[in-house]
Design a protein around this motif. Structure first.
Motif, PDB file in Angstrom:
ATOM      1  N   TYR A  38       0.799  -1.222   0.000  1.00 20.22           N
ATOM      2  CA  TYR A  38       0.000   0.000   0.000  1.00 20.22           C
ATOM      3  C   TYR A  38       0.840   1.284   0.000  1.00 20.22           C
ATOM      4  CZ  TYR A  38      -3.862  -3.170   0.694  1.00 20.22           C
ATOM      5  OH  TYR A  38      -4.777  -4.189   0.527  1.00 20.22           O
ATOM      6  N   ASN A  39       2.065   1.176  -0.509  1.00 11.92           N
ATOM      7  CA  ASN A  39       2.901   2.360  -0.729  1.00 11.92           C
ATOM      8  C   ASN A  39       3.173   3.133   0.561  1.00 11.92           C
ATOM      9  OD1 ASN A  39       4.441   4.052  -2.409  1.00 11.92           O
ATOM     10  ND2 ASN A  39       2.731   5.467  -2.700  1.00 11.92           N
ATOM     11  N   LEU A  40       3.451   2.383   1.622  1.00 10.47           N
ATOM     12  CA  LEU A  40       3.782   2.995   2.913  1.00 10.47           C
ATOM     13  C   LEU A  40       5.194   2.605   3.342  1.00 10.47           C
ATOM     14  CD1 LEU A  40       0.372   2.282   4.679  1.00 10.47           C
ATOM     15  CD2 LEU A  40       1.232   4.537   4.022  1.00 10.47           C
ATOM     16  N   TYR A  41       6.054   2.345   2.343  1.00 12.14           N
ATOM     17  CA  TYR A  41       7.388   1.810   2.643  1.00 12.14           C
ATOM     18  C   TYR A  41       8.488   2.577   1.914  1.00 12.14           C
ATOM     19  CZ  TYR A  41       9.762  -2.211   4.842  1.00 12.14           C
ATOM     20  OH  TYR A  41      10.508  -3.028   5.660  1.00 12.14           O
ATOM     21  N   GLY A  42       8.258   3.867   1.648  1.00  7.16           N
ATOM     22  CA  GLY A  42       9.282   4.685   1.020  1.00  7.16           C
ATOM     23  C   GLY A  42       9.370   4.459  -0.483  1.00  7.16           C
ATOM     24  N   LYS A  43      10.153   5.300  -1.146  1.00  6.96           N
ATOM     25  CA  LYS A  43      10.237   5.239  -2.611  1.00  6.96           C
ATOM     26  C   LYS A  43      11.450   4.465  -3.106  1.00  6.96           C
ATOM     27  CE  LYS A  43      12.737   9.564  -3.578  1.00  6.96           C
ATOM     28  NZ  LYS A  43      13.243   9.802  -2.228  1.00  6.96           N
ATOM     29  N   ASP A  44      12.410   4.170  -2.215  1.00  6.47           N
ATOM     30  CA  ASP A  44      13.605   3.439  -2.648  1.00  6.47           C
ATOM     31  C   ASP A  44      14.219   2.720  -1.450  1.00  6.47           C
ATOM     32  OD1 ASP A  44      15.041   5.399  -1.173  1.00  6.47           O
ATOM     33  OD2 ASP A  44      15.309   6.649  -2.951  1.00  6.47           O
ATOM     34  N   LEU A  45      15.312   2.016  -1.699  1.00  8.48           N
ATOM     35  CA  LEU A  45      15.934   1.214  -0.638  1.00  8.48           C
ATOM     36  C   LEU A  45      16.444   2.067   0.518  1.00  8.48           C
ATOM     37  CD1 LEU A  45      17.921  -1.525  -2.606  1.00  8.48           C
ATOM     38  CD2 LEU A  45      16.030  -1.886  -1.006  1.00  8.48           C
ATOM     39  N   LYS A  46      16.948   3.255   0.223  1.00  9.75           N
ATOM     40  CA  LYS A  46      17.456   4.114   1.301  1.00  9.75           C
ATOM     41  C   LYS A  46      16.320   4.552   2.229  1.00  9.75           C
ATOM     42  CE  LYS A  46      21.628   5.877  -0.927  1.00  9.75           C
ATOM     43  NZ  LYS A  46      22.369   7.082  -1.394  1.00  9.75           N
ATOM     44  N   GLU A  47      15.205   4.932   1.637  1.00  9.29           N
ATOM     45  CA  GLU A  47      14.073   5.332   2.471  1.00  9.29           C
ATOM     46  C   GLU A  47      13.552   4.135   3.261  1.00  9.29           C
ATOM     47  OE1 GLU A  47      11.007   7.505   0.505  1.00  9.29           O
ATOM     48  OE2 GLU A  47      12.286   9.256   0.162  1.00  9.29           O
ATOM     49  N   ARG A  48      13.545   2.966   2.633  1.00 11.67           N
ATOM     50  CA  ARG A  48      13.085   1.768   3.337  1.00 11.67           C
ATOM     51  C   ARG A  48      14.004   1.444   4.513  1.00 11.67           C
ATOM     52  NH1 ARG A  48      10.811  -3.521   0.301  1.00 11.67           N
ATOM     53  NH2 ARG A  48       9.439  -1.843  -0.409  1.00 11.67           N
ATOM     54  N   ALA A  49      15.293   1.640   4.335  1.00  9.41           N
ATOM     55  CA  ALA A  49      16.239   1.389   5.432  1.00  9.41           C
ATOM     56  C   ALA A  49      15.965   2.329   6.606  1.00  9.41           C
ATOM     57  CB  ALA A  49      17.675   1.553   4.945  1.00  9.41           C
ATOM     58  N   LEU A  50      15.698   3.605   6.318  1.00  6.71           N
ATOM     59  CA  LEU A  50      15.367   4.555   7.383  1.00  6.71           C
ATOM     60  C   LEU A  50      14.084   4.141   8.097  1.00  6.71           C
ATOM     61  CD1 LEU A  50      16.147   7.979   5.657  1.00  6.71           C
ATOM     62  CD2 LEU A  50      17.397   6.949   7.565  1.00  6.71           C
ATOM     63  N   ILE A  51      13.076   3.790   7.306  1.00  2.45           N
ATOM     64  CA  ILE A  51      11.804   3.365   7.897  1.00  2.45           C
ATOM     65  C   ILE A  51      12.014   2.154   8.797  1.00  2.45           C
ATOM     66  CG2 ILE A  51       9.563   2.319   7.341  1.00  2.45           C
ATOM     67  CD1 ILE A  51       9.609   4.160   4.785  1.00  2.45           C
ATOM     68  N   ASP A  52      12.801   1.186   8.321  1.00  6.96           N
ATOM     69  CA  ASP A  52      13.075  -0.007   9.127  1.00  6.96           C
ATOM     70  C   ASP A  52      13.785   0.346  10.433  1.00  6.96           C
ATOM     71  OD1 ASP A  52      11.886  -1.780   7.378  1.00  6.96           O
ATOM     72  OD2 ASP A  52      13.750  -2.323   6.362  1.00  6.96           O
ATOM     73  N   MET A  53      14.763   1.245  10.357  1.00  7.89           N
ATOM     74  CA  MET A  53      15.485   1.643  11.573  1.00  7.89           C
ATOM     75  C   MET A  53      14.529   2.265  12.589  1.00  7.89           C
ATOM     76  SD  MET A  53      19.236   3.137  10.623  1.00  7.89           S
ATOM     77  CE  MET A  53      18.628   4.559   9.728  1.00  7.89           C
ATOM     78  N   TYR A  54      13.697   3.180  12.114  1.00  6.16           N
ATOM     79  CA  TYR A  54      12.777   3.858  13.034  1.00  6.16           C
ATOM     80  C   TYR A  54      11.772   2.876  13.627  1.00  6.16           C
ATOM     81  CZ  TYR A  54      14.599   8.055  10.695  1.00  6.16           C
ATOM     82  OH  TYR A  54      15.411   9.038  10.178  1.00  6.16           O
TER      83      TYR A  54
END
Length: 221
Positions: A79-95
């Motif tokens: 549902y497009n709640l996981y960032g636009k690329d791998l870097k954003e996904r990594a930040l989301i995962d960390m938080y």
């Protein structure tokens, strides 16, 4: 029309609540099949629906998914709640991983015996205000956007709001020294799908009552 996701868990927050939050934020309607007795849980296990013999379990897109983090990852990506690329996904995962640590403390607070609640609350306040909340106050200041990552809603925003509200249930003034988190809370609470989930009558669960804990424990142990 695709079937609604079906959530299998006890009728309380626990480890299913972040899943309810994320589906609601995505605007996805879902059904709940409450595990009410030990026999209900045993049947799910015997039927082979619980890969690791544990709930939460979510039936969705032809899968019977278990493990809270895996379920949340899937929903966020779908549902497009996981960032636009791998870097954003990594930040989301960390938080999100940091939030899970605090979430465990908050979940446990509501099931503490009366003589231990005060000390447990002191631990929550200490860790929230000295370890976790300063991180997100700093992130919001440095990022300078309405959301934690990029400039769109992600699972990190949804789960941070859930944690902030839970923390305030334990101590109403816990955000007093975090003005950016206060603004964040108001801002994300006004997202239409989330605002709807926060209204009375939604599938959001209230804090567990002390008198309900023994019955819930009988299901699992």
């Amino acid at each position: 029309m695709a079937a609604k996701p079906k959530l299998h868990y006890v009728s309380t927050r626990g480890r299913m609540e972040p899943i309810r939050w994320l589906l609601a934020a995505a605007g996805v309607e879902f059904e709940e099949c409450f595990v009410k007795t030990k026999d209900d849980l045993t049947k799910l296990r015997k039927d082979g629906f619980l890969l690791f013999q544990q709930v939460p379990m979510v039936e969705m897109d032809g899968m019977k998914m278990v493990q809270t983090r895996a379920i949340l990852n899937y929903i966020a990506a779908k549902y497009n709640l996981y960032g636009k690329d791998l870097k954003e996904r990594a930040l989301i995962d960390m938080y999100v991983e940091g939030l899970f640590d605090l979430n465990e403390l908050l979940i446990m607070h509501f099931i503490q015996p009366a003589d231990k609640k005060e000390q447990h609350l002191a631990t929550i306040v200490d860790k929230a205000t000295n370890r976790y909340f300063p991180v997100f106050e700093k992130v919001l200041k440095e990022h300078g956007q309405d959301f934690l990552v990029g400039n769109q809603l992600s699972r990190a925003d949804v789960q941070l709001l859930e944690i902030l509200l839970m923390a305030e249930e334990c101590k109403p003034d816990i955000l007093a020294q975090f003005p950016l988190l206060q603004s964040f809370k108001a801002r994300i609470s006004s997202v239409p799908t989330i605002k709807k989930f926060l209204q009375p009558g939604s599938q959001r669960k209230p804090p567990p009552r002390q008198e309900d804990i023994p019955e819930i424990m009988k299901i699992f142990y």
